[in-house]
Write a protein that holds these residues in place. Structure first.
Motif, short mmCIF file in Angstrom:
data_model
loop_
_atom_site.label_atom_id
_atom_site.label_comp_id
_atom_site.label_asym_id
_atom_site.label_seq_id
_atom_site.Cartn_x
_atom_site.Cartn_y
_atom_site.Cartn_z
N MET A 89 -6.84 4.33 -61.81
CA MET A 89 -7.49 4.98 -60.65
C MET A 89 -7.37 4.07 -59.43
O MET A 89 -7.10 4.54 -58.33
CB MET A 89 -8.96 5.29 -61.01
N GLY A 90 -7.52 2.76 -59.58
CA GLY A 90 -7.35 1.84 -58.46
C GLY A 90 -8.55 1.81 -57.55
O GLY A 90 -9.64 2.21 -57.93
N CYS A 91 -8.32 1.36 -56.34
CA CYS A 91 -9.41 1.14 -55.39
C CYS A 91 -9.78 2.45 -54.68
O CYS A 91 -8.92 3.08 -54.07
CB CYS A 91 -8.98 0.07 -54.38
N LEU A 92 -11.06 2.81 -54.73
CA LEU A 92 -11.53 4.05 -54.10
C LEU A 92 -11.18 4.09 -52.61
O LEU A 92 -10.69 5.10 -52.10
CB LEU A 92 -13.04 4.19 -54.30
N PHE A 93 -11.42 2.98 -51.91
CA PHE A 93 -11.20 3.02 -50.46
C PHE A 93 -9.72 3.00 -50.12
O PHE A 93 -9.30 3.58 -49.11
CB PHE A 93 -11.99 1.92 -49.76
N CYS A 94 -8.88 2.36 -50.96
CA CYS A 94 -7.43 2.49 -50.76
C CYS A 94 -7.01 3.95 -50.97
O CYS A 94 -6.16 4.46 -50.24
CB CYS A 94 -6.66 1.57 -51.70
N ASN A 95 -7.64 4.61 -51.93
CA ASN A 95 -7.32 6.03 -52.14
C ASN A 95 -7.75 6.89 -50.96
O ASN A 95 -7.07 7.86 -50.61
CB ASN A 95 -7.96 6.53 -53.44
N ILE A 96 -8.86 6.55 -50.33
CA ILE A 96 -9.27 7.27 -49.11
C ILE A 96 -8.26 7.00 -48.00
O ILE A 96 -7.84 7.92 -47.28
CB ILE A 96 -10.72 6.89 -48.71
N LEU A 97 -7.82 5.74 -47.89
CA LEU A 97 -6.80 5.40 -46.88
C LEU A 97 -5.52 6.21 -47.08
O LEU A 97 -4.89 6.65 -46.11
CB LEU A 97 -6.42 3.92 -46.99
N GLU A 98 -5.16 6.40 -48.33
CA GLU A 98 -3.92 7.14 -48.65
C GLU A 98 -4.16 8.65 -48.71
O GLU A 98 -3.25 9.40 -49.08
CB GLU A 98 -3.36 6.64 -49.99
N ARG A 99 -5.38 9.07 -48.36
CA ARG A 99 -5.77 10.49 -48.34
C ARG A 99 -5.64 11.14 -49.72
O ARG A 99 -5.46 12.35 -49.84
CB ARG A 99 -4.95 11.29 -47.30
N LYS A 100 -5.81 10.33 -50.77
CA LYS A 100 -5.82 10.88 -52.14
C LYS A 100 -7.24 11.31 -52.51
O LYS A 100 -7.43 12.08 -53.44
CB LYS A 100 -5.33 9.82 -53.14
N VAL A 101 -8.22 10.72 -51.83
CA VAL A 101 -9.63 11.10 -51.99
C VAL A 101 -10.11 11.56 -50.63
O VAL A 101 -9.85 10.88 -49.62
CB VAL A 101 -10.47 9.89 -52.49
N PRO A 102 -10.76 12.74 -50.55
CA PRO A 102 -11.19 13.25 -49.25
C PRO A 102 -12.33 12.44 -48.65
O PRO A 102 -13.16 11.88 -49.38
CB PRO A 102 -11.65 14.68 -49.56
N ALA A 103 -12.36 12.39 -47.34
CA ALA A 103 -13.46 11.73 -46.62
C ALA A 103 -13.52 12.34 -45.23
O ALA A 103 -12.54 12.88 -44.74
CB ALA A 103 -13.21 10.23 -46.53
N THR A 104 -14.70 12.24 -44.63
CA THR A 104 -14.86 12.72 -43.26
C THR A 104 -14.53 11.56 -42.32
O THR A 104 -15.37 10.72 -42.03
CB THR A 104 -16.31 13.23 -43.03
N VAL A 105 -13.28 11.54 -41.89
CA VAL A 105 -12.80 10.44 -41.05
C VAL A 105 -13.27 10.66 -39.62
O VAL A 105 -13.15 11.76 -39.07
CB VAL A 105 -11.25 10.36 -41.12
N VAL A 106 -13.85 9.60 -39.03
CA VAL A 106 -14.34 9.72 -37.65
C VAL A 106 -13.56 8.83 -36.68
O VAL A 106 -13.65 9.00 -35.46
CB VAL A 106 -15.85 9.40 -37.54
N TYR A 107 -12.78 7.88 -37.21
CA TYR A 107 -12.04 6.95 -36.34
C TYR A 107 -10.90 6.34 -37.14
O TYR A 107 -11.06 6.04 -38.33
CB TYR A 107 -12.96 5.84 -35.83
#
Ligand code: AMP
Ligand code: ZN
Length: 113
Positions: free
Chosen positions: A1-19
């Protein structure tokens, strides 16, 4: 699975990006503890503050500048806000990719919990 925040960076995990800029990404915390609660992460993976070396100086400087921009964008600058970086178990660090919590929209207390 690796690093959650790296996955957010790679848009593999959704997040509400504000900046986003060349060095950092900011998104809303899924369990906010203040009216505004944004996490700002470096695009370069560094696990924790205790891993920092002089070579990370630019990364960390850019991270704080990104946090300052997020605070401005969220309208927090006039009243003030708090930046938090938890390091290790005693501080309650749960995600091992450095992140700055930008907290605002209410009066903060001291000492922190
Ligand atoms: P820390 O406890 O300092 O390591 O902070 C980790 C933060 O990440 C917590 O405030 C969590 O609520 C938040 N968090 C965990 N998973 C996600 C996710 N998928 N999207 C946004 N925030 C998250
Ligand atoms: Zn990572």
């Amino acid at each position: 699975m690796g690093c959650l925040f790296c996955n957010i960076l790679e848009r593999k995990v959704p997040a509400t990006v504000v900046y986003e800029d060349d060095h950092a990404l900011a998104f809303r915390d899924i369990r906010p503890v203040a009216p505004t609660h944004v996490l700002v992460i470096p695009k370069k993976h560094v696990a924790a503050i205790h891993d920092l070396e002089p070579a990370h100086a630019e990364t960390m400087g850019n991270l704080l500048i990104a946090a300052r921009r997020v605070a401005d964008q969220e309208g927090l600058t006039k009243d003030g806000y708090r930046l938090v970086i938890n390091d290790g178990d005693a501080a309650g660090q749960t995600v091992h990719h450095i992140h700055v919590h930008v907290l605002g929209g209410r009066q903060m207390t001291w000492p922190p919990g």
